[in-house]
Design a protein around this motif. Sequence first.
Motif, PDB file in Angstrom:
ATOM      1  N   TRP A 167      -1.533   8.302   9.179  1.00 44.98           N
ATOM      2  CA  TRP A 167      -2.728   7.451   9.271  1.00 44.98           C
ATOM      3  C   TRP A 167      -2.574   6.179   8.447  1.00 44.98           C
ATOM      4  O   TRP A 167      -3.229   5.172   8.701  1.00 44.98           O
ATOM      5  N   LEU A 168      -1.647   6.232   7.450  1.00 46.16           N
ATOM      6  CA  LEU A 168      -1.491   5.091   6.561  1.00 46.16           C
ATOM      7  C   LEU A 168      -0.493   4.066   7.085  1.00 46.16           C
ATOM      8  O   LEU A 168      -0.481   2.918   6.626  1.00 46.16           O
ATOM      9  N   GLN A 169       0.329   4.460   8.047  1.00 45.29           N
ATOM     10  CA  GLN A 169       1.409   3.587   8.492  1.00 45.29           C
ATOM     11  C   GLN A 169       0.947   2.203   8.968  1.00 45.29           C
ATOM     12  O   GLN A 169       1.592   1.197   8.651  1.00 45.29           O
ATOM     13  N   PRO A 170      -0.161   2.077   9.719  1.00 47.02           N
ATOM     14  CA  PRO A 170      -0.566   0.726  10.138  1.00 47.02           C
ATOM     15  C   PRO A 170      -0.925  -0.203   8.989  1.00 47.02           C
ATOM     16  O   PRO A 170      -0.902  -1.423   9.137  1.00 47.02           O
ATOM     17  N   PHE A 171      -1.270   0.372   7.815  1.00 44.37           N
ATOM     18  CA  PHE A 171      -1.686  -0.447   6.671  1.00 44.37           C
ATOM     19  C   PHE A 171      -0.649  -0.453   5.555  1.00 44.37           C
ATOM     20  O   PHE A 171      -0.862  -1.094   4.524  1.00 44.37           O
ATOM     21  N   ALA A 172       0.452   0.257   5.742  1.00 45.75           N
ATOM     22  CA  ALA A 172       1.409   0.451   4.656  1.00 45.75           C
ATOM     23  C   ALA A 172       2.040  -0.853   4.186  1.00 45.75           C
ATOM     24  O   ALA A 172       2.443  -0.982   3.030  1.00 45.75           O
ATOM     25  N   TRP A 173       2.134  -1.854   5.062  1.00 48.36           N
ATOM     26  CA  TRP A 173       2.816  -3.107   4.733  1.00 48.36           C
ATOM     27  C   TRP A 173       1.912  -4.088   3.974  1.00 48.36           C
ATOM     28  O   TRP A 173       2.396  -5.086   3.428  1.00 48.36           O
ATOM     29  N   ILE A 174       0.606  -3.840   3.901  1.00 48.24           N
ATOM     30  CA  ILE A 174      -0.331  -4.791   3.293  1.00 48.24           C
ATOM     31  C   ILE A 174      -0.133  -4.818   1.774  1.00 48.24           C
ATOM     32  O   ILE A 174      -0.133  -3.773   1.126  1.00 48.24           O
ATOM     33  N   PRO A 175       0.021  -5.984   1.164  1.00 45.57           N
ATOM     34  CA  PRO A 175       0.158  -6.063  -0.293  1.00 45.57           C
ATOM     35  C   PRO A 175      -1.107  -5.574  -1.004  1.00 45.57           C
ATOM     36  O   PRO A 175      -2.227  -5.855  -0.564  1.00 45.57           O
ATOM     37  N   VAL A 176      -0.926  -4.851  -2.078  1.00 47.17           N
ATOM     38  CA  VAL A 176      -2.061  -4.322  -2.843  1.00 47.17           C
ATOM     39  C   VAL A 176      -2.968  -5.440  -3.363  1.00 47.17           C
ATOM     40  O   VAL A 176      -4.194  -5.279  -3.353  1.00 47.17           O
ATOM     41  N   PRO A 177      -2.444  -6.593  -3.826  1.00 46.93           N
ATOM     42  CA  PRO A 177      -3.352  -7.661  -4.283  1.00 46.93           C
ATOM     43  C   PRO A 177      -4.339  -8.111  -3.219  1.00 46.93           C
ATOM     44  O   PRO A 177      -5.499  -8.410  -3.536  1.00 46.93           O
ATOM     45  N   LEU A 178      -3.920  -8.157  -1.944  1.00 47.05           N
ATOM     46  CA  LEU A 178      -4.843  -8.546  -0.877  1.00 47.05           C
ATOM     47  C   LEU A 178      -5.916  -7.485  -0.672  1.00 47.05           C
ATOM     48  O   LEU A 178      -7.079  -7.808  -0.412  1.00 47.05           O
ATOM     49  N   VAL A 179      -5.543  -6.211  -0.802  1.00 44.82           N
ATOM     50  CA  VAL A 179      -6.526  -5.134  -0.705  1.00 44.82           C
ATOM     51  C   VAL A 179      -7.534  -5.235  -1.850  1.00 44.82           C
ATOM     52  O   VAL A 179      -8.748  -5.080  -1.653  1.00 44.82           O
ATOM     53  N   VAL A 208       0.828  -1.207   0.000  1.00 42.57           N
ATOM     54  CA  VAL A 208       0.000   0.000   0.000  1.00 42.57           C
ATOM     55  C   VAL A 208       0.862   1.256   0.000  1.00 42.57           C
ATOM     56  O   VAL A 208       0.554   2.244  -0.685  1.00 42.57           O
ATOM     57  N   HIS A 209       1.966   1.232   0.747  1.00 39.99           N
ATOM     58  CA  HIS A 209       2.834   2.402   0.804  1.00 39.99           C
ATOM     59  C   HIS A 209       3.401   2.725  -0.568  1.00 39.99           C
ATOM     60  O   HIS A 209       3.405   3.898  -1.002  1.00 39.99           O
ATOM     61  N   GLU A 210       3.900   1.724  -1.277  1.00 42.18           N
ATOM     62  CA  GLU A 210       4.464   1.947  -2.606  1.00 42.18           C
ATOM     63  C   GLU A 210       3.389   2.407  -3.588  1.00 42.18           C
ATOM     64  O   GLU A 210       3.650   3.247  -4.445  1.00 42.18           O
ATOM     65  N   PHE A 211       2.195   1.863  -3.468  1.00 38.58           N
ATOM     66  CA  PHE A 211       1.095   2.276  -4.347  1.00 38.58           C
ATOM     67  C   PHE A 211       0.800   3.762  -4.162  1.00 38.58           C
ATOM     68  O   PHE A 211       0.674   4.518  -5.133  1.00 38.58           O
ATOM     69  N   ALA A 212       0.682   4.184  -2.897  1.00 34.58           N
ATOM     70  CA  ALA A 212       0.376   5.584  -2.624  1.00 34.58           C
ATOM     71  C   ALA A 212       1.522   6.488  -3.048  1.00 34.58           C
ATOM     72  O   ALA A 212       1.315   7.579  -3.600  1.00 34.58           O
ATOM     73  N   ALA A 213       2.762   6.052  -2.810  1.00 39.02           N
ATOM     74  CA  ALA A 213       3.912   6.870  -3.168  1.00 39.02           C
ATOM     75  C   ALA A 213       4.064   6.993  -4.683  1.00 39.02           C
ATOM     76  O   ALA A 213       4.441   8.051  -5.195  1.00 39.02           O
TER      77      ALA A 213
END
Length: 366
Positions: A197-209, A180-185
């Motif tokens: 606010w994004l830090q707790p979710f930053a590690w989640i892979p985009v495919p899982l989202v 998620v972090h790389e996607f947003a960046a």
Amino acid sequence: MSDTVLAPAAAEPKKKTLRWGDGLSLRWRKHAGILGALALFLVLYLFYQMSHPRGFTGQILIQNANEVFALALVSMAQTVPVLMAGLDLSVGAVMTLVGCIASHLVDGSPTDIALGIVACIAAGATCGFVNGCVVVYGRIQPIIATLATSAIYMGLALILRPTPGGKVQEDLSWAVASDVHEFAATFGLFDDGEATWLQPFAWIPVPLVLLALIILVIWVPFTRSVMGRTVYAIGSSETAAYMSGLPINRAKLAAFTLAGLFAGLGGLFLALQTSSGNADIPQAGAYTLNSIAAVVIGGTSLLGGTGSAIGSMIGAMVLRTISFNFRIFDVAPLLQPLFEGLVLLAAVSIGGLKLLRLKNRLEIFR
């Protein structure tokens, strides 16, 4: 005063109260297939992570999620016709065709990319709708109809991509295959100082989202709609569904269209992941067969009427985790289909035992 003998009042039938434990038991039996698949996945994945030489890292999780996504979507696509006691042998071909289309269209300006993505999704849904029309109006069994259309879709894919090639937009390809972090960046959705606010979710892979969004936005509303309930009713008893006045033909068309949509989303992601298109016939066949295995492992009955795309998604995770473990232990690739076949056989056998017990109970009333 005369003695009067009063007749005893008729005993009222005792009302059986549903205890909390009974409700829990019913819910357990309803979701036993999904929970069993989830337990198997957790055991296999935990064993994989404990055995991995690098241990648990975010990069490994992202890699695993990327490998799972396409099979999960194709398995969800297979679930819908299976719920109607049918099989769709074209899901792998639809995925491949949409991937080839994406390698032509998903590039250029933001407007071109958006239109290309819409065209890919529409192509997948159209393929599914064509399948539904052949089944409904041609009155052909789904397994035969989709076997024929799969050859057509693969032919179209080979016309578009006689050899592997093409490209998709590089930033989009990188973003959807990262966390998620790389996607947003990548798309400048936040500044570093404003992303707490994004830090707790930053590690989640985009495919899982994306999988979670597809479940919440597409699958859940479908199952709660009239068409979704009719699909389950058709799988339980098409005659009873027809006598109840349910829209059988429209539900079948909607079901196959949804299957094509899911398969198309899987093909779009595969093109983004590989940054190219490839009309690979063996790959399309492997995805189709694995989708059937994932559906069974996820607790959906091949006789129709029971199951869920969520269970099929978990079944796809089980299959991919088996391959992860084989890769870690450097086992001969030829043994992987053997082991996957044993797992599939065990899942089918468990479902067969349930049907046998039900049949034995019904014998009492004969």
